[in-house]
Design an enzyme around this catalytic site. Sequence first.
Site, PDB file in Angstrom:
ATOM      1  N   ARG A  46      -2.620  -7.767   8.713  1.00  0.00           N
ATOM      2  CA  ARG A  46      -1.593  -8.311   7.485  1.00  0.00           C
ATOM      3  C   ARG A  46      -1.006  -9.989   7.945  1.00  0.00           C
ATOM      4  NH1 ARG A  46       2.331  -3.893   6.979  1.00  0.00           N
ATOM      5  NH2 ARG A  46       1.138  -1.945   6.289  1.00  0.00           N
TER       6      ARG A  46
ATOM      7  N   ARG B 246       8.308 -13.649  -2.242  1.00  0.00           N
ATOM      8  CA  ARG B 246       8.903 -12.768  -2.075  1.00  0.00           C
ATOM      9  C   ARG B 246      10.707 -12.337  -2.225  1.00  0.00           C
ATOM     10  NH1 ARG B 246      10.543  -8.090  -0.276  1.00  0.00           N
ATOM     11  NH2 ARG B 246      10.701  -6.060   0.257  1.00  0.00           N
TER      12      ARG B 246
ATOM     13  N   ARG C  55       5.208 -10.892   5.790  1.00  0.00           N
ATOM     14  CA  ARG C  55       5.959 -11.444   5.971  1.00  0.00           C
ATOM     15  C   ARG C  55       7.058 -11.854   7.504  1.00  0.00           C
ATOM     16  NH1 ARG C  55       8.706  -4.993   6.202  1.00  0.00           N
ATOM     17  NH2 ARG C  55       7.016  -5.193   7.551  1.00  0.00           N
TER      18      ARG C  55
ATOM     19  N   TYR D 187       0.637  10.511   3.259  1.00  0.00           N
ATOM     20  CA  TYR D 187       1.806   9.116   2.423  1.00  0.00           C
ATOM     21  C   TYR D 187       1.944  10.387   1.264  1.00  0.00           C
ATOM     22  CZ  TYR D 187       1.997   5.603   5.827  1.00  0.00           C
ATOM     23  OH  TYR D 187       1.581   4.343   6.451  1.00  0.00           O
TER      24      TYR D 187
ATOM     25  N   ASP E 208      -1.916  -2.646  -1.303  1.00  0.00           N
ATOM     26  CA  ASP E 208      -1.197  -1.662  -0.446  1.00  0.00           C
ATOM     27  C   ASP E 208      -2.164  -0.883  -0.673  1.00  0.00           C
ATOM     28  OD1 ASP E 208       0.919  -1.403   2.048  1.00  0.00           O
ATOM     29  OD2 ASP E 208       0.005   0.530   0.533  1.00  0.00           O
TER      30      ASP E 208
HETATM   31  O1  CP3 Z   1      -2.358  -9.082   4.759  1.00  0.00           O
HETATM   32  C1  CP3 Z   1      -2.777  -7.840   5.021  1.00  0.00           C
HETATM   33  O2  CP3 Z   1      -3.495  -7.711   5.308  1.00  0.00           O
HETATM   34  C2  CP3 Z   1      -3.621  -7.693   2.908  1.00  0.00           C
HETATM   35  C3  CP3 Z   1      -2.248  -6.525   2.519  1.00  0.00           C
HETATM   36  C4  CP3 Z   1      -1.742  -5.601   3.368  1.00  0.00           C
HETATM   37  C5  CP3 Z   1      -0.470  -4.920   3.002  1.00  0.00           C
HETATM   38  N1  CP3 Z   1      -0.893  -3.715   3.493  1.00  0.00           N
HETATM   39  C6  CP3 Z   1       1.015  -5.598   2.312  1.00  0.00           C
HETATM   40  C7  CP3 Z   1       1.847  -5.387   2.748  1.00  0.00           C
HETATM   41  C8  CP3 Z   1      -2.785  -4.279   3.847  1.00  0.00           C
HETATM   42  C9  CP3 Z   1      -4.333  -4.175   4.302  1.00  0.00           C
HETATM   43  C10 CP3 Z   1      -1.684  -2.917   4.132  1.00  0.00           C
HETATM   44  C11 CP3 Z   1      -2.567  -2.023   4.574  1.00  0.00           C
HETATM   45  C12 CP3 Z   1      -1.804  -0.672   4.301  1.00  0.00           C
HETATM   46  N2  CP3 Z   1      -0.698  -0.911   3.999  1.00  0.00           N
HETATM   47  C13 CP3 Z   1      -1.880   0.121   5.629  1.00  0.00           C
HETATM   48  C14 CP3 Z   1      -3.183   0.572   6.254  1.00  0.00           C
HETATM   49  C15 CP3 Z   1      -2.784  -1.036   7.391  1.00  0.00           C
HETATM   50  C16 CP3 Z   1      -2.263  -0.740   8.227  1.00  0.00           C
HETATM   51  O3  CP3 Z   1      -0.769  -1.253   8.855  1.00  0.00           O
HETATM   52  O4  CP3 Z   1      -1.946   0.264   9.581  1.00  0.00           O
HETATM   53  C17 CP3 Z   1      -0.784   1.047   5.771  1.00  0.00           C
HETATM   54  C18 CP3 Z   1      -0.442   2.134   6.190  1.00  0.00           C
HETATM   55  C19 CP3 Z   1      -0.140   0.869   4.865  1.00  0.00           C
HETATM   56  C20 CP3 Z   1       1.078   1.139   3.554  1.00  0.00           C
HETATM   57  C21 CP3 Z   1       2.596   0.735   3.954  1.00  0.00           C
HETATM   58  N3  CP3 Z   1       2.810  -0.433   3.061  1.00  0.00           N
HETATM   59  C22 CP3 Z   1       3.712   0.581   4.912  1.00  0.00           C
HETATM   60  C23 CP3 Z   1       4.174   1.929   5.888  1.00  0.00           C
HETATM   61  C24 CP3 Z   1       4.730  -0.072   4.419  1.00  0.00           C
HETATM   62  C25 CP3 Z   1       6.090  -0.918   5.179  1.00  0.00           C
HETATM   63  C26 CP3 Z   1       6.242  -0.753   6.464  1.00  0.00           C
HETATM   64  C27 CP3 Z   1       6.225  -2.497   6.360  1.00  0.00           C
HETATM   65  O5  CP3 Z   1       5.644  -2.531   7.240  1.00  0.00           O
HETATM   66  O6  CP3 Z   1       6.773  -2.914   5.830  1.00  0.00           O
HETATM   67  C28 CP3 Z   1       3.741  -1.170   3.780  1.00  0.00           C
HETATM   68  C29 CP3 Z   1       4.481  -2.927   3.088  1.00  0.00           C
HETATM   69  C30 CP3 Z   1       3.114  -3.582   3.283  1.00  0.00           C
HETATM   70  N4  CP3 Z   1       2.410  -3.698   3.538  1.00  0.00           N
HETATM   71  C31 CP3 Z   1       4.381  -5.080   3.443  1.00  0.00           C
HETATM   72  C32 CP3 Z   1       3.080  -5.511   2.868  1.00  0.00           C
HETATM   73  C33 CP3 Z   1       2.836  -7.578   3.554  1.00  0.00           C
HETATM   74  C34 CP3 Z   1       5.423  -5.252   3.804  1.00  0.00           C
HETATM   75  C35 CP3 Z   1       6.365  -5.714   2.353  1.00  0.00           C
HETATM   76  C36 CP3 Z   1       7.301  -6.085   2.278  1.00  0.00           C
HETATM   77  O7  CP3 Z   1       7.118  -7.836   1.745  1.00  0.00           O
HETATM   78  O8  CP3 Z   1       8.741  -5.711   2.525  1.00  0.00           O
END
Ligand code: CP3
Length: 342
Positions: free
Chosen positions: A27, A40, A31, A151, A77
């Site tokens: 990540r 964003r 954010r 999911y 994602d």
């Molecule tokens: O920087 C990185 O690692 C690259 C991008 C990336 C994102 N999601 C961007 C993201 C990666 C590799 C993921 C993987 C992901 N997404 C996983 C597996 C890794 C983990 O964290 O367990 C999972 C389970 C998801 C599903 C997901 N996406 C959820 C549950 C959420 C909401 C929770 C949260 O953290 O906001 C997201 C949103 C998400 N994915 C954001 C980002 C940058 C936040 C979005 C925002 O800007 O509000």
Amino acid sequence: MTTTQPNRALSVLTGQALTPPPVWLMRQAGRYLPEYRELRAEKGSFLALCYDSDAACEITLQPIRRFGFDIAILFSDILIVPHAMGQDLTFTEGEGPRLDPPLKAADLEGLKPARHHYLPIWETVRKVRANLAPEKALFGFAGSPYTVATYMVAGEGSKDQADARLMAYADPARFQALIDRIATDTLHYLSGQIDAGADAVMLFDSWSGSLAPSEFERWVIAPTAWLVDQLRQQHPHTPIIGFPRGAGEKAPAYARETRVSAMAIDESTDLRFVVANTPDSLPLQGNVDPLALKAGGAPLERALDEVLDIMRGRPHILNLGHGIDRFTPIPHVEALLARLRS
Ligand code: CP3
């Protein structure tokens, strides 16, 4: 005059131990970075960013520019796959993702696939690779079939993944059909990322830790082994990193049976145990506690030093055990890198 430096991440993934190890943070594009929050706000939604290849390319590169990480992770994602399989996807601030209709109440066959969703993501990969120095690696990724299924079945994130685990017991044929469909689509999606220029791919199995051991064999190891085998037939030289989050004592079997090229370890899994119970040649990634990074100071120094100490002499990519917390102070990331590089 320019000299070409070796790609350190790829050296590690092919079995070399390097000091200091190459580094990135799960990540890392997100954010906790003001430049991400700015873009964003301008684009309106997270999903809009994922499908805008110029914006996604820019976000992928932001942490490389700021911190000089060795690895860029594609900005996208894991839920793009269910979206392309035909579920409606929304991200609401503060609530997390929603997939509609949840498959606990609807049939997979009723969904209308939308594979064109993959095109802008592959375009992002092409743009990033063209704008990234050759000594930096670009990792593509997808969710593993089991985690994506959790999911798709619940229609949202859940604490214990009960809906999916229940379906797996109550109607294993239906759950197997879902796992197989996700695996097929994920193969297509990852293969496209590699064709577009990803140097390695990572499979996130964020919820694999919630399964009983025999269920872990069936729903985590078996589909991952299939995916690794298929990807390797198509792309024999592209490393595949598996991340069985929370696998604990099941991690060595995961590595052996899935035949991943490298394994990422979460902070709750004992790194010493994994090192002792996997081949010395297997590269490992991890596993500093994201909360030690958020805390900073002495706890961070201890956490980093311990991981480096355990991994000495072993092919290692330094990372967190899970994603960076959004309220992590940027100076703590700088301190981690300064200590690592000193
Ligand atoms: O920087 C990185 O690692 C690259 C991008 C990336 C994102 N999601 C961007 C993201 C990666 C590799 C993921 C993987 C992901 N997404 C996983 C597996 C890794 C983990 O964290 O367990 C999972 C389970 C998801 C599903 C997901 N996406 C959820 C549950 C959420 C909401 C929770 C949260 O953290 O906001 C997201 C949103 C998400 N994915 C954001 C980002 C940058 C936040 C979005 C925002 O800007 O509000």
